[in-house]
Design a protein around this motif. Structure first.
Motif, short mmCIF file in Angstrom:
data_model
loop_
_atom_site.label_atom_id
_atom_site.label_comp_id
_atom_site.label_asym_id
_atom_site.label_seq_id
_atom_site.Cartn_x
_atom_site.Cartn_y
_atom_site.Cartn_z
N LEU A 172 48.18 -11.03 13.46
CA LEU A 172 48.84 -10.80 14.74
C LEU A 172 47.88 -10.03 15.67
O LEU A 172 47.21 -9.11 15.24
N THR A 173 47.82 -10.45 16.95
CA THR A 173 46.91 -9.78 17.89
C THR A 173 47.70 -8.90 18.84
O THR A 173 48.82 -9.22 19.24
N THR B 162 42.68 3.35 15.05
CA THR B 162 42.98 2.39 13.98
C THR B 162 43.14 3.06 12.62
O THR B 162 43.70 2.45 11.70
N SER B 163 42.70 4.28 12.46
CA SER B 163 42.91 4.97 11.18
C SER B 163 44.32 5.58 11.13
O SER B 163 44.80 5.90 10.04
N ARG B 164 44.97 5.69 12.27
CA ARG B 164 46.30 6.29 12.32
C ARG B 164 47.41 5.25 12.49
O ARG B 164 48.50 5.40 11.94
N TYR B 165 47.15 4.20 13.28
CA TYR B 165 48.18 3.21 13.58
C TYR B 165 47.96 1.93 12.79
O TYR B 165 46.82 1.53 12.53
N VAL B 166 49.07 1.29 12.44
CA VAL B 166 49.04 0.05 11.65
C VAL B 166 49.84 -1.03 12.36
O VAL B 166 50.50 -0.77 13.37
N CYS B 167 49.80 -2.24 11.85
CA CYS B 167 50.54 -3.37 12.41
C CYS B 167 52.03 -3.09 12.36
O CYS B 167 52.56 -2.63 11.34
N GLY B 168 52.72 -3.38 13.45
CA GLY B 168 54.16 -3.16 13.51
C GLY B 168 54.96 -4.19 12.75
O GLY B 168 56.14 -3.98 12.45
N LYS B 169 54.36 -5.32 12.41
CA LYS B 169 55.07 -6.40 11.71
C LYS B 169 54.97 -6.24 10.20
O LYS B 169 55.97 -6.29 9.50
N LYS C 88 46.28 -3.21 8.21
CA LYS C 88 45.24 -2.47 8.92
C LYS C 88 44.85 -3.22 10.20
O LYS C 88 44.75 -4.43 10.20
N LEU C 89 44.60 -2.47 11.28
CA LEU C 89 44.21 -3.05 12.56
C LEU C 89 42.69 -2.95 12.73
O LEU C 89 42.09 -1.94 12.36
N LEU C 90 42.10 -4.01 13.30
CA LEU C 90 40.67 -4.03 13.62
C LEU C 90 40.51 -4.38 15.10
O LEU C 90 41.20 -5.26 15.62
N LYS C 91 39.56 -3.73 15.75
CA LYS C 91 39.25 -4.06 17.14
C LYS C 91 38.43 -5.34 17.14
O LYS C 91 37.35 -5.40 16.56
#
Length: 156
Positions: free
Chosen positions: A126-127, A136-143, A147-150
């Motif tokens: 998901l984008t 990105t070390s604190r927030y994650v995907c809401g679905k 892990k999130l990557l820029k």
């Protein structure tokens, strides 16, 4: 133009347009960012943003000085010196001073450039598009809590 030339110019404009002397200090203040000048109520001094002289010329500078002198003379006389006051508006028209100064050219170009940051979840792909960066070390995907990557940074 240096501080002494500015002081002389302010005194000359005060004599020519207001027929009253300017008895305080006029100076350039490089820390001013969003305004062309300001009148200081406590000291009765006037500060001018030098960028307006450099980028828009002496005619714009003279308009700013007239505007600040309107504040100065009305305040010393105990009359309405604020932008909202009728006496201030009348004096602005009388001496040909602008109510607001023009915007600096460099400010306009900075405001039009917008960046969009694109993040992608490593699990569900998901984008997310954001104007502000995400930790990105604190927030994650809401679905899926992945892990999130820029992924990329775009400019509009």
């Amino acid at each position: 133009m240096d501080q002494q030339e500015l002081q002389g110019l302010v005194e000359k404009i005060s004599d020519d347009f207001f027929e009253k002397p300017f008895l305080h200090k006029a100076s350039f203040n490089s820390r001013l960012r969003s305004t062309g000048g300001r009148y200081l109520l406590g000291t009765h001094n006037i500060e001018i943003n030098k960028k307006y002289l450099e980028q828009l010329g002496e005619e714009e500078l003279i308009g700013i000085i007239k505007h600040e002198l309107c504040h100065y003379h009305l305040h010393l006389e105990g009359r309405g010196y604020q932008h909202k006051d009728q006496e201030f508006k009348i004096l602005l028209k009388k001496v040909g001073a602008p109510r607001f100064c023009n915007q600096l050219p460099e400010k306009k170009s900075k405001r039009t450039v917008r960046k969009i940051l694109v993040y992608q979840c490593t699990n569900c792909q998901l984008t997310y598009q954001r104007r502000r960066s995400i930790n990105t070390s604190r927030y994650v995907c809401g679905k899926c809590r992945g892990k999130l990557l820029k992924v990329k940074e775009m400019e509009l």
